[in-house]
Write an enzyme that holds these catalytic residues in place. Structure first.
Site, PDB file in Angstrom:
ATOM      1  N   SER A  85       0.833  -1.203   0.000  1.00 57.51           N
ATOM      2  CA  SER A  85       0.000   0.000   0.000  1.00 57.51           C
ATOM      3  C   SER A  85       0.861   1.243   0.000  1.00 57.51           C
ATOM      4  O   SER A  85       1.957   1.253   0.541  1.00 57.51           O
ATOM      5  CB  SER A  85      -0.890  -0.009   1.243  1.00 57.51           C
ATOM      6  OG  SER A  85      -1.619   1.171   1.321  1.00 57.51           O
ATOM      7  N   GLU A  86       0.346   2.293  -0.600  1.00 52.83           N
ATOM      8  CA  GLU A  86       1.025   3.581  -0.553  1.00 52.83           C
ATOM      9  C   GLU A  86       1.140   4.029   0.904  1.00 52.83           C
ATOM     10  O   GLU A  86       0.275   3.738   1.715  1.00 52.83           O
ATOM     11  CB  GLU A  86       0.235   4.628  -1.341  1.00 52.83           C
ATOM     12  CG  GLU A  86       0.133   4.328  -2.815  1.00 52.83           C
ATOM     13  CD  GLU A  86       1.461   4.390  -3.537  1.00 52.83           C
ATOM     14  OE1 GLU A  86       2.362   5.135  -3.107  1.00 52.83           O
ATOM     15  OE2 GLU A  86       1.611   3.680  -4.533  1.00 52.83           O
ATOM     16  N   ASN A  87       2.176   4.757   1.217  1.00 49.64           N
ATOM     17  CA  ASN A  87       2.397   5.246   2.568  1.00 49.64           C
ATOM     18  C   ASN A  87       1.186   6.036   3.054  1.00 49.64           C
ATOM     19  O   ASN A  87       0.724   6.944   2.403  1.00 49.64           O
ATOM     20  CB  ASN A  87       3.634   6.148   2.582  1.00 49.64           C
ATOM     21  CG  ASN A  87       3.929   6.693   3.944  1.00 49.64           C
ATOM     22  OD1 ASN A  87       3.659   6.052   4.943  1.00 49.64           O
ATOM     23  ND2 ASN A  87       4.486   7.872   3.993  1.00 49.64           N
TER      24      ASN A  87
END
Length: 169
Positions: A158-160
């Protein structure tokens, strides 16, 4: 090419100014962001020669531990302390009822179709928005899925900042 594989190289996005929002700043310009504000404010500050940060509070230098600073002051040229922060667009939502609007139904159809593209052994980077929804159709026990073949194992990344911000977090 790297290690014999061809890649497309694109130039980085730049701007003349970056206008960003942070939770706190110290007098040296070091910034601390709130939750997912770290996702885009940090790279935008680094993408222009002049960064102006609006903050809710300015504190003395030394207030932050070095490891708590999200953006070093070297990237910040100006700090503006705002006066009023009525967050009228923010609403606490514990759980939303599924929507039956045409757009919602079409989004679900697209996401289910995208989930069918997962292949065994894939690493999938879930971007923000519809890509993230594809993970809803890959249960922990992939064999129980109605959309993913039983022999498929997929690693999700997942994106940060996306983790623990959804309706069930």
């Amino acid at each position: 090419s790297f290690d014999g594989c061809n890649y497309i190289m694109e130039e980085a996005i730049t701007g003349d100014f970056s206008l960003i929002k942070a939770r706190k700043a110290d007098r040296a310009g070091n910034l601390v962001f709130n939750k997912t504000a770290r996702n885009f404010n940090v790279p935008m500050a680094k993408a222009s020669p002049i960064t102006i940060a609006e903050v809710e509070e300015i504190v003395d230098v030394g207030t932050f531990e070095p490891e708590d600073i999200h953006l070093p002051g070297i990237y910040v040229d100006r700090i503006v302390c705002g006066e009023v922060y009525n967050k009228v667009i923010e609403n606490i939502v514990r759980k939303q009822e599924p929507s039956t609007s045409t757009g919602s139904v079409m989004r679900e159809k697209i996401v289910k179709r995208a989930a069918l593209e997962f292949k065994n052994g894939m690493y999938v980077n879930l971007g923000i928005g519809m890509p993230m929804l594809a993970s809803n159709y890959i249960p922990e026990d992939i064999a129980a899925s109605n959309y993913i073949p039983k022999d498929i194992k997929v690693v999700l990344q997942s994106e940060n900042g996306c983790i623990r911000t959804g309706p069930l977090s």
